[in-house]
Design an enzyme around this catalytic site. Structure first.
Site, mmCIF file in Angstrom:
data_model
loop_
_atom_site.group_PDB
_atom_site.id
_atom_site.type_symbol
_atom_site.label_atom_id
_atom_site.label_comp_id
_atom_site.label_asym_id
_atom_site.label_seq_id
_atom_site.Cartn_x
_atom_site.Cartn_y
_atom_site.Cartn_z
ATOM 1 N N HIS A 1 -1.396 1.715 1.489
ATOM 2 C CA HIS A 1 -0.568 2.804 2.008
ATOM 3 C C HIS A 1 -0.439 2.636 3.516
ATOM 4 O O HIS A 1 -1.435 2.407 4.201
ATOM 5 C CB HIS A 1 -1.209 4.157 1.685
ATOM 6 C CG HIS A 1 -0.274 5.308 1.858
ATOM 7 N ND1 HIS A 1 0.155 5.726 3.098
ATOM 8 C CD2 HIS A 1 0.337 6.117 0.948
ATOM 9 C CE1 HIS A 1 0.994 6.751 2.939
ATOM 10 N NE2 HIS A 1 1.113 7.006 1.646
ATOM 11 N N ARG B 1 4.643 0.466 -6.052
ATOM 12 C CA ARG B 1 4.959 1.825 -6.495
ATOM 13 C C ARG B 1 5.678 2.597 -5.399
ATOM 14 O O ARG B 1 5.322 2.491 -4.229
ATOM 15 C CB ARG B 1 3.665 2.558 -6.852
ATOM 16 C CG ARG B 1 3.876 4.023 -7.200
ATOM 17 C CD ARG B 1 2.629 4.663 -7.735
ATOM 18 N NE ARG B 1 1.603 4.910 -6.733
ATOM 19 C CZ ARG B 1 1.644 5.875 -5.805
ATOM 20 N NH1 ARG B 1 2.707 6.668 -5.734
ATOM 21 N NH2 ARG B 1 0.655 6.040 -4.964
ATOM 22 N N HIS C 1 -4.758 1.919 -1.457
ATOM 23 C CA HIS C 1 -4.378 3.255 -1.939
ATOM 24 C C HIS C 1 -4.214 3.349 -3.446
ATOM 25 O O HIS C 1 -4.607 4.336 -4.057
ATOM 26 C CB HIS C 1 -3.065 3.638 -1.253
ATOM 27 C CG HIS C 1 -2.559 5.000 -1.587
ATOM 28 N ND1 HIS C 1 -3.313 6.140 -1.391
ATOM 29 C CD2 HIS C 1 -1.369 5.425 -2.105
ATOM 30 C CE1 HIS C 1 -2.599 7.201 -1.769
ATOM 31 N NE2 HIS C 1 -1.432 6.791 -2.226
ATOM 32 N N ARG D 1 6.769 1.018 0.530
ATOM 33 C CA ARG D 1 5.455 1.036 1.178
ATOM 34 C C ARG D 1 4.955 -0.364 1.505
ATOM 35 O O ARG D 1 4.317 -0.584 2.537
ATOM 36 C CB ARG D 1 4.440 1.736 0.279
ATOM 37 C CG ARG D 1 4.603 3.224 0.290
ATOM 38 C CD ARG D 1 3.574 3.899 -0.585
ATOM 39 N NE ARG D 1 3.772 5.348 -0.503
ATOM 40 C CZ ARG D 1 3.139 6.240 -1.261
ATOM 41 N NH1 ARG D 1 2.276 5.817 -2.174
ATOM 42 N NH2 ARG D 1 3.362 7.517 -1.133
ATOM 43 N N LEU E 1 -5.947 9.709 3.692
ATOM 44 C CA LEU E 1 -4.494 9.562 3.543
ATOM 45 C C LEU E 1 -3.711 10.543 4.402
ATOM 46 O O LEU E 1 -4.069 11.704 4.530
ATOM 47 C CB LEU E 1 -4.139 9.783 2.064
ATOM 48 C CG LEU E 1 -2.656 9.800 1.694
ATOM 49 C CD1 LEU E 1 -2.051 8.414 1.854
ATOM 50 C CD2 LEU E 1 -2.473 10.291 0.266
ATOM 51 N N GLN F 1 -1.552 -1.409 -3.864
ATOM 52 C CA GLN F 1 -0.755 -0.826 -2.794
ATOM 53 C C GLN F 1 -1.624 -0.471 -1.586
ATOM 54 O O GLN F 1 -2.633 0.217 -1.736
ATOM 55 C CB GLN F 1 -0.069 0.441 -3.295
ATOM 56 C CG GLN F 1 0.755 1.130 -2.220
ATOM 57 C CD GLN F 1 1.775 2.070 -2.833
ATOM 58 O OE1 GLN F 1 1.462 3.200 -3.151
ATOM 59 N NE2 GLN F 1 2.988 1.587 -3.022
ATOM 60 N N PHE G 1 11.517 10.765 0.398
ATOM 61 C CA PHE G 1 10.383 9.850 0.397
ATOM 62 C C PHE G 1 10.926 8.427 0.491
ATOM 63 O O PHE G 1 12.128 8.197 0.343
ATOM 64 C CB PHE G 1 9.591 10.021 -0.917
ATOM 65 C CG PHE G 1 8.217 10.627 -0.736
ATOM 66 C CD1 PHE G 1 8.048 11.832 -0.092
ATOM 67 C CD2 PHE G 1 7.083 9.987 -1.238
ATOM 68 C CE1 PHE G 1 6.790 12.399 0.060
ATOM 69 C CE2 PHE G 1 5.820 10.541 -1.099
ATOM 70 C CZ PHE G 1 5.669 11.747 -0.447
ATOM 71 N N GLU H 1 3.254 10.112 3.002
ATOM 72 C CA GLU H 1 4.562 9.567 3.343
ATOM 73 C C GLU H 1 5.556 10.702 3.635
ATOM 74 O O GLU H 1 6.555 10.512 4.317
ATOM 75 C CB GLU H 1 5.043 8.742 2.148
ATOM 76 C CG GLU H 1 6.323 7.987 2.337
ATOM 77 C CD GLU H 1 6.540 7.004 1.183
ATOM 78 O OE1 GLU H 1 5.661 6.143 0.960
ATOM 79 O OE2 GLU H 1 7.551 7.119 0.494
#
Lengths: 235, 599
Positions: B254, B410, B365, B298, B264, B252, B130, B267
């Site tokens: 995304h 995050r 997000h 991100r 969504l 955040q 990730f 990732e």
């Protein structure tokens, strides 16, 4: 304009349910049915009542009957559901209606709880995870993905007749999800609890559940596996 | 009084008492509830939806944790380093240390509960790469640390937790909505006022420990990956009760929300080898993050995408999105590792990722900010001297809390770990406190009445605007004035618009006055919670005049460690902003010192 006919019932004011028609301006877009409900609630009648949460087909809140077929409103496009320029939206059949499109799912959840839908293994767990091969894990594919939307059980005539005694496709799918898990040791106990004329054997293979499952799962197949396990156990 | 409008009458209102009450039935709430239920204390969960409908169910890619499956040498300290760096150095290092070190135990517990993780050939839990992950403190290249159940990890996690709560006979108040906190004369929290949605009955749920696990508030923005239910209910209740909100400017975006729909795309797609392309088919992240490329933080990827679009290299007739290319991974990998993504893409983008790239755009997000807490989940405020002070009776965990493990940005896969670890920690701490004895004075009739005042006002109001247009207006203000890139002047305009909107939101009118399953009433109460969250975001974002993590200012483009290496606190009374120190003293490792953040 899209003609939408909605099932309405408010227990405080209505003696009986009725259908109410709305003309909805979709702007010619191929909206999802949930988008249409949101438009009606925002622009036409704020008292229209339904459940919704994720709006992407994973939370299972908005199982509804759309032009005669159960499905999730958030992932059912108008192009798939509208027939003869009309969309008829009703609550999931076979369960008591609380209000409008909201049904009382207590019986459905009770059947789910009945199958003890949790891993049982009394041997002390290791310091890391319990090992499971990719092949063993693959046995759970097509089972663990259930979102408890109740589209299957409420399309099943056997469940309509015996919602208190026939576990129904959703509950049985979960029963098999744990029977099939290499980490679960309660197989005998699970089968014993299902071994009566109603819990499993009321399934007559009609396959409505398979036809409507919005996640493409196959409860009938899972029920077939349980049936075989029960029959093998008896001999 | 109007006909049909129910009274919040404390003389006839039922009181239901528990040792611990958890507001929210998502991952954090159900993990906390499980811990308490197992301890034998009388525990209840209040959830406005049936628990498996909570937004945790939408988490896809996985839960990041150094369980040393993909790499036997993996070390939780490397995960800690990545998380501190990802936070742009305003994550609290004691909390990050706790999360990363306790994490493996919490993951193995989930597996023992039955969570159907994907597996490696050795039979261990499958881990995928990730963004923002490294080995050996950033020196050893890309790590693969995110534990996955295909691309349905949140679903698998949430259902497993619900199943184990059934096993442990947790009491669930499903489809009940918590309205406001009840505080006693000492300012301690002693429960909540809650509505049974099905019947409209209002009750006082009394508790020695009240845990907020109410999740996020992504619905303050017009374009969001978040569920309809993510309306910041815990933030609203906290701010109205005078609890401060921390780091609320840190939202955040995304990188990969499906263009147009907002849903969504994990990732994990990029973790499995997918990458972003502009209209020329160029893999543009190679220019912005030469080492990590598409697996940079991100915030970095989202900003790079917006820059591509602004500079005219966006895709589509309006040049307003980019594309995520996956087809080179092959059908077999896509169908086995990313089956949910294939499904979502076909449904919402009308694109089959096996054949074509998916149109994507940065989409709101996750709320990094929230109610400040310590590692035990205890909610914090500041006293007159600026020192941390515990708010007796109130706890928070999961997205609504700001413990803070995410700081200004995050890392993917850390939200599920956060909610499991701190849901568990809250439960453990409350269990210990209950055993030692919690003494809080009972709320008076006036205290309970005060908590019911907002609901009473709403029920009584005859005139006012409808909820849907007001909500739309709020979302547009936030989308336009507080997006990926921000400027002071434009934010001040946004704040002025919000100030005008406040009274209208407070005066929102019910479209429906009945008791049975009145979702109109719930939406009005939710709108007021959204508004409180949005205003905290706006005011605090304007105050932080630097760029850090997700907070990118065009008028203050640099990080300013001299003035802003700290948390920001928003106080609803007087709409004031203050600063709070970041913890730089982990217990078992050396402090990770702030340095320039590059990927």
């Amino acid at each position: 304009m899209l003609e939408v006919s909605l099932y309405r019932y408010n227990p405080e004011t209505d003696e009986a349910p009725y259908m109410q028609d709305f003309s909805v301006d979709t702007g010619g877009r191929d909206l999802m049915v949930l988008d249409v409900l949101e438009l009606i609630k925002a622009d036409h009648d704020g008292s229209v009542t339904y459940r919704r949460s994720c709006r992407e087909g994973v939370c299972g809140s908005d199982g509804l009957n759309m032009n005669g077929k159960n499905g999730l409103a958030c992932i059912t496009p108008l192009s798939e559901s509208v027939k003869s320029d009309k969309l008829v939206i009703r609550p999931l059949p076979g369960l008591p209606v609380i209000r409008d499109l909201v049904v009382d799912m207590s019986l459905f959840y009770a059947q789910y709880e009945k199958v003890q839908p949790y891993l049982q293994n009394p041997t002390p767990a290791p310091a890391i995870e319990r090992l499971q091969s990719p092949e063993e894990r693959a046995q759970l594919d097509g089972l663990y993905e259930c979102i408890l939307c109740a589209c299957c059980s409420t399309s099943c005539p056997s469940f309509w007749w015996n919602p208190d005694r026939f576990v129904g496709p959703a509950g049985l799918l979960q029963a098999y999800r744990f029977l099939a898990d290499s980490r679960d040791t309660a197989t005998e106990d699970r089968l014993a609890k299902l071994d009566d004329p109603f819990s499993v054997f009321r399934c007559h293979g009609i396959q409505n559940c398979v036809n409507v499952c919005p996640k493409g799962l196959n409860p009938t197949k899972a029920i077939g596996h349980i049936r075989t396990m029960l029959l093998n156990r008896a001999t | 009084m109007l006909e049909g409008a129910p009274r919040v009458d404390v003389r006839v209102m039922r009181t239901i008492s528990f040792d611990g009450v958890i507001v929210g039935g998502g991952g954090a709430g159900m993990r906390a509830a499980l811990q308490l239920a197992q301890s034998g204390y009388k525990t209840a969960v209040i959830s406005k939806v049936f628990p498996t409908r909570s937004h945790t169910v939408s988490a896809q890619g996985g839960i990041t944790c150094a369980i040393a499956s993909a790499d036997p040498q993996d070390d939780w300290r490397w995960h800690m380093y990545d998380t501190v760096k990802g936070s742009d150095y305003i994550g609290d290092q004691d909390a990050i240390e706790y999360m990363c070190s306790v994490g493996p135990e919490a993951i193995f517990e989930l597996e023992h509960m039955g969570l159907p993780f994907s597996r490696t050939e050795e039979g261990r839990i499958y881990q995928r790469p990730f963004g923002g992950q490294s080995k050996n403190f950033g020196e050893g290249g890309q790590a693969a640390r995110t534990c996955a159940a295909a691309d349905r990890t949140g679903h698998a996690l949430l259902h497993t937790l619900y199943q184990n709560n059934i096993k442990n006979e947790t009491v669930f108040f499903n489809e009940w909505f918590a309205v406001d906190l009840v505080k006693n004369q000492d300012g301690a929290v002693v429960g909540v006022i809650a509505i049974c949605i099905e019947t409209g009955e209002t009750v006082y749920v009394k508790s020695k420990a009240t845990v907020f696990a109410t999740g996020g508030a992504g619905r303050i923005y017009a374009s969001t990956t978040n569920a309809h239910i993510n309306t910041g209910d815990g933030m609203g209740m906290a701010l109205r009760a005078g609890v401060p909100a921390q780091d609320m400017e840190m939202w955040q975006f995304h990188p990969t929300g499906i263009y147009g729909a907002g849903t969504l795309v994990t990732e994990g797609c990029r973790g499995e080898g997918g990458y972003l392309i502009n209209k020329d088919g160029e893999r543009f992240m190679e220019r912005y993050a030469p080492n990590a490329k598409d697996l940079a933080g991100r915030d970095v990827v989202a900003r790079s995408m917006v820059l591509e679009i602004l500079e005219g290299r966006g895709c589509g007739p309006n040049g307003d999105h980019v594309k995520l290319k996956l087809d080179h991974l092959g059908e077999e990998v896509l169908e086995s590792r990313l089956p949910g993504i294939c499904e979502l893409s076909r449904t919402f983008a009308h694109v089959d990722p096996v054949k074509e790239p998916i149109p994507v755009v940065p989409t709101c997000h996750y709320m990094m900010g929230g109610i400040p807490t310590n590692v035990h989940g205890q909610a914090l405020t500041v006293d007159a001297h600026g020192n941390d002070a515990i708010i007796p009776g109130l706890y928070a965990c999961g997205e609504v809390a700001c413990v803070s493990v995410h700081g200004a940005n995050r890392l993917g896969g850390n939200s599920l770990l956060d909610l499991v670890v701190f849901g568990r920690a809250s439960g453990l701490f409350i269990e210990k406190s209950l055993r030692e004895g919690i003494e809080l004075r009972d709320a008076s009739q006036t205290d309970v009445e005060a908590a019911g005042a907002r609901l009473q006002t709403l029920n009584d109001r005859e005139q006012g605007e409808q909820v849907a247009p007001l909500r739309h207006e709020l979302q547009e203000i936030m989308q336009n004035h507080f997006g990926v890139f921000r400027t002071g002047e434009f934010m001040r305009e946004g704040i002025a618009k919000l100030a005008d909107l406040r009274e209208r939101v407070e005066n929102v009118a019910l479209a429906d006055r009945s008791n049975a399953f009145n979702t109109s009433r719930i939406e009005c109460l939710e709108l007021q919670n959204l508004f409180e969250t949005a205003e905290a975001t706006a005011v605090i974002a304007e105050a932080r005049d630097e760029s850090r993590g997700a907070h990118a200012r065009e008028d203050f483009t640099e990080r300013d460690d001299e003035n802003w290496l700290c948390h920001s606190l928003y106080h609803s009374e007087g709409k004031k902003v203050s600063k709070r120190s970041v913890n730089f003293t982990p217990q078992t490792v050396e402090t990770f010192q702030p340095k320039a953040r590059s990927y």
